[in-house]
Design an enzyme around this catalytic site. Structure first.
Site, PDB file in Angstrom:
ATOM      1  N   LYS A 220       9.723 -88.810  33.723  1.00  8.15           N
ATOM      2  CA  LYS A 220       8.348 -88.537  33.300  1.00  8.15           C
ATOM      3  C   LYS A 220       8.309 -87.230  32.492  1.00  8.15           C
ATOM      4  O   LYS A 220       8.467 -86.144  33.037  1.00  8.15           O
ATOM      5  CB  LYS A 220       7.386 -88.417  34.486  1.00  8.15           C
ATOM      6  CG  LYS A 220       5.952 -88.519  33.950  1.00  8.15           C
ATOM      7  CD  LYS A 220       4.909 -87.864  34.795  1.00  8.15           C
ATOM      8  CE  LYS A 220       4.731 -86.411  34.611  1.00  8.15           C
ATOM      9  NZ  LYS A 220       4.218 -85.960  33.292  1.00  8.15           N
ATOM     10  N   GLY A 272       9.648 -77.531  36.661  1.00 10.22           N
ATOM     11  CA  GLY A 272       8.259 -77.191  36.343  1.00 10.22           C
ATOM     12  C   GLY A 272       7.834 -75.968  37.108  1.00 10.22           C
ATOM     13  O   GLY A 272       8.669 -75.141  37.497  1.00 10.22           O
ATOM     14  N   GLY A 277       6.105 -77.445  42.421  1.00 10.56           N
ATOM     15  CA  GLY A 277       7.323 -77.570  43.233  1.00 10.56           C
ATOM     16  C   GLY A 277       7.001 -77.530  44.726  1.00 10.56           C
ATOM     17  O   GLY A 277       7.569 -78.295  45.516  1.00 10.56           O
ATOM     18  N   GLU A 294      13.801 -77.043  39.966  1.00 16.16           N
ATOM     19  CA  GLU A 294      14.082 -75.954  39.011  1.00 16.16           C
ATOM     20  C   GLU A 294      12.727 -75.394  38.634  1.00 16.16           C
ATOM     21  O   GLU A 294      11.981 -76.013  37.872  1.00 16.16           O
ATOM     22  CB  GLU A 294      14.777 -76.504  37.757  1.00 16.16           C
ATOM     23  CG  GLU A 294      16.105 -77.188  38.003  1.00 16.16           C
ATOM     24  CD  GLU A 294      17.255 -76.206  38.146  1.00 16.16           C
ATOM     25  OE1 GLU A 294      17.032 -74.991  38.035  1.00 16.16           O
ATOM     26  OE2 GLU A 294      18.377 -76.679  38.400  1.00 16.16           O
ATOM     27  N   CYS A 328      11.811 -70.459  31.363  1.00 15.12           N
ATOM     28  CA  CYS A 328      11.779 -70.131  32.797  1.00 15.12           C
ATOM     29  C   CYS A 328      12.637 -68.922  33.104  1.00 15.12           C
ATOM     30  O   CYS A 328      12.309 -68.139  33.985  1.00 15.12           O
ATOM     31  CB  CYS A 328      12.263 -71.331  33.594  1.00 15.12           C
ATOM     32  SG  CYS A 328      13.805 -72.000  32.959  1.00 15.12           S
ATOM     33  N   GLU A 425       4.522 -65.072  36.272  1.00 11.59           N
ATOM     34  CA  GLU A 425       5.152 -65.600  35.067  1.00 11.59           C
ATOM     35  C   GLU A 425       4.081 -65.733  33.983  1.00 11.59           C
ATOM     36  O   GLU A 425       3.101 -66.450  34.174  1.00 11.59           O
ATOM     37  CB  GLU A 425       5.716 -66.978  35.425  1.00 11.59           C
ATOM     38  CG  GLU A 425       6.750 -67.477  34.495  1.00 11.59           C
ATOM     39  CD  GLU A 425       7.279 -68.843  34.925  1.00 11.59           C
ATOM     40  OE1 GLU A 425       6.543 -69.592  35.595  1.00 11.59           O
ATOM     41  OE2 GLU A 425       8.414 -69.153  34.570  1.00 11.59           O
TER      42      GLU A 425
HETATM   43  P1  NAD Z   1       4.014 -78.038  35.658  1.00 10.94           P
HETATM   44  O1  NAD Z   1       4.560 -77.846  37.024  1.00 10.94           O
HETATM   45  O2  NAD Z   1       2.570 -77.934  35.457  1.00 10.94           O
HETATM   46  O3  NAD Z   1       4.449 -79.458  35.098  1.00 10.94           O
HETATM   47  C1  NAD Z   1       5.787 -79.887  35.086  1.00 10.94           C
HETATM   48  C2  NAD Z   1       5.803 -81.400  35.145  1.00 10.94           C
HETATM   49  O4  NAD Z   1       5.278 -81.804  36.406  1.00 10.94           O
HETATM   50  C3  NAD Z   1       4.947 -82.076  34.095  1.00 10.94           C
HETATM   51  O5  NAD Z   1       5.602 -83.249  33.670  1.00 10.94           O
HETATM   52  C4  NAD Z   1       3.680 -82.428  34.860  1.00 10.94           C
HETATM   53  O6  NAD Z   1       2.983 -83.528  34.340  1.00 10.94           O
HETATM   54  C5  NAD Z   1       4.238 -82.754  36.234  1.00 10.94           C
HETATM   55  N1  NAD Z   1       3.297 -82.605  37.345  1.00 10.94           N
HETATM   56  C6  NAD Z   1       2.188 -81.839  37.401  1.00 10.94           C
HETATM   57  N2  NAD Z   1       1.580 -81.982  38.611  1.00 10.94           N
HETATM   58  C7  NAD Z   1       2.344 -82.845  39.329  1.00 10.94           C
HETATM   59  C8  NAD Z   1       2.273 -83.368  40.657  1.00 10.94           C
HETATM   60  N3  NAD Z   1       1.296 -83.030  41.488  1.00 10.94           N
HETATM   61  N4  NAD Z   1       3.241 -84.221  41.068  1.00 10.94           N
HETATM   62  C9  NAD Z   1       4.251 -84.554  40.255  1.00 10.94           C
HETATM   63  N5  NAD Z   1       4.372 -84.110  38.991  1.00 10.94           N
HETATM   64  C10 NAD Z   1       3.437 -83.235  38.526  1.00 10.94           C
HETATM   65  O7  NAD Z   1       4.822 -77.007  34.760  1.00 10.94           O
HETATM   66  P2  NAD Z   1       4.706 -76.812  33.191  1.00 10.94           P
HETATM   67  O8  NAD Z   1       3.526 -75.962  32.937  1.00 10.94           O
HETATM   68  O9  NAD Z   1       4.827 -78.104  32.479  1.00 10.94           O
HETATM   69  O10 NAD Z   1       6.072 -76.038  32.868  1.00 10.94           O
HETATM   70  C11 NAD Z   1       6.186 -74.696  32.952  1.00 10.94           C
HETATM   71  C12 NAD Z   1       6.868 -74.288  34.233  1.00 10.94           C
HETATM   72  O11 NAD Z   1       8.161 -74.895  34.323  1.00 10.94           O
HETATM   73  C13 NAD Z   1       7.125 -72.817  34.278  1.00 10.94           C
HETATM   74  O12 NAD Z   1       6.777 -72.300  35.536  1.00 10.94           O
HETATM   75  C14 NAD Z   1       8.634 -72.702  34.055  1.00 10.94           C
HETATM   76  O13 NAD Z   1       9.203 -71.556  34.582  1.00 10.94           O
HETATM   77  C15 NAD Z   1       9.134 -73.941  34.681  1.00 10.94           C
HETATM   78  N6  NAD Z   1      10.462 -74.291  34.138  1.00 10.94           N
HETATM   79  C16 NAD Z   1      11.564 -74.109  34.924  1.00 10.94           C
HETATM   80  C17 NAD Z   1      12.839 -74.402  34.429  1.00 10.94           C
HETATM   81  C18 NAD Z   1      14.050 -74.191  35.284  1.00 10.94           C
HETATM   82  O14 NAD Z   1      15.092 -74.730  34.957  1.00 10.94           O
HETATM   83  N7  NAD Z   1      13.964 -73.459  36.365  1.00 10.94           N
HETATM   84  C19 NAD Z   1      12.979 -74.901  33.145  1.00 10.94           C
HETATM   85  C20 NAD Z   1      11.844 -75.076  32.356  1.00 10.94           C
HETATM   86  C21 NAD Z   1      10.581 -74.766  32.877  1.00 10.94           C
END
Ligand code: NAD
Length: 515
Positions: A220, A272, A277, A294, A328, A425
């Protein structure tokens, strides 16, 4: 009161810094200023994009075919550089997710898990080569959909995407050698949820090891950047990957939640935010599903007095302004040893005024568009909190394009550990600068965060690198460099940055059971 005193003392130090001349009259290296003059300017150098085929509508990719969503609903994908609609994306609901998981289960049982590793490897090599072939087009699409500069999507994202498939293709027939004395077995269906900052790269980080290990996948993508994942689906078709081995369901958080809650998923891999998480951890507790997370970070980039300052400044720039700071592991907390603080701040101020913010498709652009209106609002809100809490903002004078979502490269001085900008962040091109006196203080400050993803150390002394790095609580630490990635090298964090590793041999483990 005490904090105010310290702040004004540092400001004074910057203003009063008098150039120190070496014996021959030349400026000492730390006092040299960048001077680009005012007669040079870049002509526009736009990447050709008129040949790109953006479809008006993108469907779900389930069981090897593109199909309309059960709800009949679509949402818009916007080009963040000009706010125009690029395409409509299918919104998957629980019914579509169920179809995708069933297709993945069938493909695992009937085809993929029984295929010899060398055959799986052949598919992965084929996908890698097709990705290389289409890298130019995919890089342009990635920049149009996500706002990242073409320089980065062309020279960093796409080469790494192909490299991940090549790397894990190599492991597909060598799993018994990877874990000697153990019998590796695939888990089954992997649900993989990715963010918007590196859309194709995150897809590659997830798909390549899972497929090499013999699992099938339901991916997804993030709602603002789904387009390149669906072009990847076309590549999978062209590679003749058996139907159902990879399925792609698009949508927002609801779609992700339906995938996580599906009973027939064996493994969840999530990249994310920490907030989501934590939701996933709760959703998976008590089930047989395996989970890797992650998540976010607030990395310390530590500059010691003995560091090569000019190189360190370039490291600071790539640490925080790479990909608009949507990274991230961004070096978003800069810790500078007091003796070099004035020099570092002056050079940093000069350097950010040379960064070019604008059209992501222009090859000269250093900082592209902020991914979405929502993310821009989040950056502005956190910057405002920094100002309210008394930090000082440094921004170059520049004109930003009128349409689209933009934020100039910025940094804060006068930051204390309790400020929100030092703790949360920002996920944008905004750096929080603090000082330290001793290595012990640097370590303490660096570790003063709930996260534990990455860090950077800049020093002339190898022994200091080893001493400091061993005490930093971060999954990845770069020494005298920053933001370097390689498929052979494991990446991941701990504490609120998640658990599990992606990349390298370690990246296979979350997709295997070993008996
Ligand atoms: P987000 O958590 O809002 O979304 C990430 C993904 O999760 C999206 O596809 C979103 O649609 C989905 N999602 C949202 N709510 C959900 C739920 N309740 N259940 C299942 N899936 C759900 O994060 P974002 O704003 O898209 O990304 C930014 C974040 O990602 C930042 O905090 C960044 O640090 C982190 N990130 C971490 C890494 C790593 O490797 N550690 C890499 C890239 C980004």
């Amino acid at each position: 009161m005490a904090r105010k005193k310290i702040r004004s003392a540092t400001t004074l130090a910057i203003r009063e810094a008098i150039p120190v001349r070496a014996g021959d009259g030349a400026l000492a290296p730390n006092e040299r200023k960048l001077n680009f003059g005012d007669r040079w300017s870049y002509a526009p150098a736009p990447e050709q994009s008129d040949y790109i085929r953006v479809r008006p509508r993108y469907q779900l990719f389930i069981d090897g075919k593109f199909r309309a969503p059960h709800s009949g609903r679509y949402f818009d994908s916007i080009n963040p550089a000009n706010e125009t609609k690029l395409a409509e994306i299918a919104q998957a609901d629980a019914h579509d997710v169920d179809l995708a998981v069933r297709a993945a289960r069938r493909a695992h049982r009937k085809v993929w898990s029984g295929l010899p590793g060398r055959e799986r490897g052949k598919f992965l090599y084929r996908i890698a080569r097709l990705l290389q072939e289409k890298a130019g087009e995919l890089a342009v699409l990635e920049s149009m959909d996500g706002g990242k500069t073409i320089r980065e999507s062309r020279d960093i994202d796409l080469p790494l995407v192909a490299a991940h498939f090549f790397y894990y293709a190599g492991w597909a027939d060598k799993l018994p050698y990877a874990f000697p004395g153990r019998v590796p077995c695939s888990l089954g269906v992997a649900a993989q949820i990715i963010p918007w900052n590196f859309p194709l790269l995150m897809a590659a980080w997830k798909l390549a090891p899972a497929l090499a290990a013999g699992n099938t996948c339901v991916l997804k993508p993030a709602e603002t950047t789904s387009i390149t994942a669906l072009h990847l689906a076309e590549i999978l078709q062209e590679a003749e990957l058996p139907e159902g081995v990879v399925n792609i369901v698009t949508g927002a958080g609801d779609t992700g939640q339906a995938l996580v809650e599906h009973d027939d998923v064996d493994k969840i891999a999530f990249t994310g935010s920490t907030a989501v998480g934590k939701l996933l951890t709760r959703a998976v507790a008590g089930t047989r599903k395996k989970l890797t997370l992650e998540l976010g970070g607030k990395a310390a980039n530590i500059i010691f007095e003995d560091a090569p300052i000019d190189q360190a400044v370039e490291g600071i720039i790539s640490g925080i302004y790479f990909n608009q700071g949507h990274v991230c592991c961004a070096g978003s907390r800069l810790l500078v040893q007091e003796g070099v603080f004035p020099a570092v701040i002056r050079k940093l101020r000069d350097r950010i005024s040379t960064l070019r913010v604008g059209d992501p498709l222009d090859k000269n652009t250093d900082i592209g568009a902020i991914n979405s209106r929502m993310q821009l609002d989040k950056i502005c809100e956190l910057v405002e909190s920094g100002l309210q809490q008394g930090a000082e903002l440094v921004q170059p004078r520049m004109r930003l394009p009128e349409k689209g979502y933009w934020y100039p490269p910025s940094f804060f001085t006068g930051v204390t550990a309790s400020h929100r900008i030092a703790q949360e962040e920002i996920f944008g091109p905004v750096l929080s600068v603090m000082t330290f006196r001793t290595p012990e203080e640097a370590i303490e400050r660096a570790n003063n965060t709930p996260y534990g993803l990455s860090a950077g150390v800049w020093t002339d002394k190898g022994s200091k690198i080893f001493k400091v790095v061993s005490k930093l609580r971060a999954g990845v630490v770069w020494a005298n460099t920053y933001n370097k990635f390689d498929p052979t090298s494991p990446f991941g964090g701990y504490r609120e940055s998640g658990f599990g590793r992606e990349g390298g041999l370690h990246g296979l483990l979350p997709y295997l059971s070993l008996s």
